[in-house]
Every structure is written in C-alpha cells, then in structure tokens.
Design a protein around this motif. Structure first.
Motif, PDB file in Angstrom:
ATOM      1  N   GLU A  12      -2.449   9.751  10.339  1.00 40.52           N
ATOM      2  CA  GLU A  12      -1.089   9.620  10.868  1.00 40.52           C
ATOM      3  C   GLU A  12      -1.118   9.086  12.294  1.00 40.52           C
ATOM      4  O   GLU A  12      -0.328   8.213  12.661  1.00 40.52           O
ATOM      5  N   ARG A  15      -1.601   5.423  12.225  1.00 45.23           N
ATOM      6  CA  ARG A  15      -0.372   4.703  11.850  1.00 45.23           C
ATOM      7  C   ARG A  15       0.616   4.672  13.019  1.00 45.23           C
ATOM      8  O   ARG A  15       1.237   3.637  13.291  1.00 45.23           O
ATOM      9  N   SER A  41      -2.723  -3.017   5.427  1.00 43.42           N
ATOM     10  CA  SER A  41      -2.308  -1.659   5.792  1.00 43.42           C
ATOM     11  C   SER A  41      -1.294  -1.703   6.922  1.00 43.42           C
ATOM     12  O   SER A  41      -0.287  -0.992   6.892  1.00 43.42           O
ATOM     13  N   TRP A  45       2.469  -0.251   6.821  1.00 41.93           N
ATOM     14  CA  TRP A  45       2.957   0.725   7.793  1.00 41.93           C
ATOM     15  C   TRP A  45       4.214   0.210   8.500  1.00 41.93           C
ATOM     16  O   TRP A  45       5.163   0.970   8.716  1.00 41.93           O
ATOM     17  N   LEU A  57       5.865   7.678   8.482  1.00 42.47           N
ATOM     18  CA  LEU A  57       4.418   7.503   8.679  1.00 42.47           C
ATOM     19  C   LEU A  57       3.688   8.838   8.758  1.00 42.47           C
ATOM     20  O   LEU A  57       2.502   8.891   9.050  1.00 42.47           O
TER      21      LEU A  57
END
Length: 160
Positions: A12, A15, A41, A45, A57
């Motif tokens: 997390e 992200r 990715s 995101w 996220l």
C-alpha cells in the motif's frame, strides 16, 4: 499473475508513493523504474486512484478458504495436545497425525485428511510424532549390560 513481494501494508505504501509521484508530474515509466515495478502496475494504480481516490489503494487481506477450526477450537486442541493422547482416550501418549485427525473429528465434528493434519500442526508450531518401532521381546537391561561389558572387549583396539 504473481503476487508482489511484501506485506499488504508495504505494498500500500508503494502504491501511495506512486500516486504522490504522479501528483508531482513524474512520468509513469519513471515511477515504475524508481519503485521497481512493472509500468502496467503504475497505470492500474493511477486508474484506481482516479476512480476511487487514495482509499482505493488501501491494503487488502488475502482471500482464501476460511479455516475449518475456529481460533477457540485450535486453542482447545492445543490444550488437549499438552494434556497428552492418553487423556484423549488413546492407549499411549503419542500424538500421531491419524490420532490428531481422529480427535478433531470426535471433538469438533470436522474431518481433516491425515496429510493436512501435519500442516495444521506445523502452523500451530507442533510436530507430529512417529512411534518408535521396538521388538516386544526386547530386554533393555540385557542390552545395557552387553554394551557395558561385552562390547568393549569385542571393540577393535586402537593402534598405538
């Protein structure tokens, strides 16, 4: 798709860092390089952030089949393991996988395959036991006497 390495919280944070870099105007390719992730990715995101904000996220728990024994039942099982197999109705105090599986089924009504009981025990930081195979006719006293008296006489003497 392979799961990335790291705890849900670490992933997390990665992200969230990507979104902070996007807000600073860094290109998605550069963000992917800096964070060591695939550019796809970063695009995924960014799409999640655009559609659902930073909350989208957040870390999520891994899904999977729910355990068949509750935490309370596992605690009760561990207490029984500590008491020994004799107190559970077995002839000796040896906890083998078949015995643990039998106990779980009788007590909790949950059927476990014997092979899975081994994995369950390891997750609980226990290990199954194997019975030691000994002849019924074995005379421990006679064996000890032979080891102390006869064996030294038969043993090869070391060359001096």
């Amino acid at each position: 798709m392979m799961r990335p390495v790291g705890s849900p919280e670490e992933l997390e944070r990665k992200r969230q860092r990507a979104i902070t870099l996007i807000e600073e105007g860094i290109t998605q390719a550069e963000i992917a390089r800096v964070l060591g992730v695939d550019p796809r990715s970063v695009r995924r995101w960014k799409r999640a952030w655009t559609e659902g904000g930073r909350e989208a996220l957040g870390a999520t728990q891994a899904t999977g089949r729910p355990p068949r024994l509750t935490v309370t039942e596992k605690q009760k099982l561990e207490k029984q393991l500590l008491k020994g197999a004799v107190s559970a109705g077995f002839p000796t105090d040896l906890w083998t996988c078949p015995r643990v599986a039998d106990y779980i089924e009788r007590t909790f009504g949950v059927h476990y395959h014997v092979d899975h009981v081994c994995r369950l025990l390891h997750r609980m930081h226990w290990s199954p036991q194997k019975p030691a195979r000994k002849a019924v006719e074995r005379d421990e006293e006679a064996i000890q006497q032979w080891v102390k008296q006869d064996w030294p006489a038969l043993k090869k003497k070391r060359a001096g």
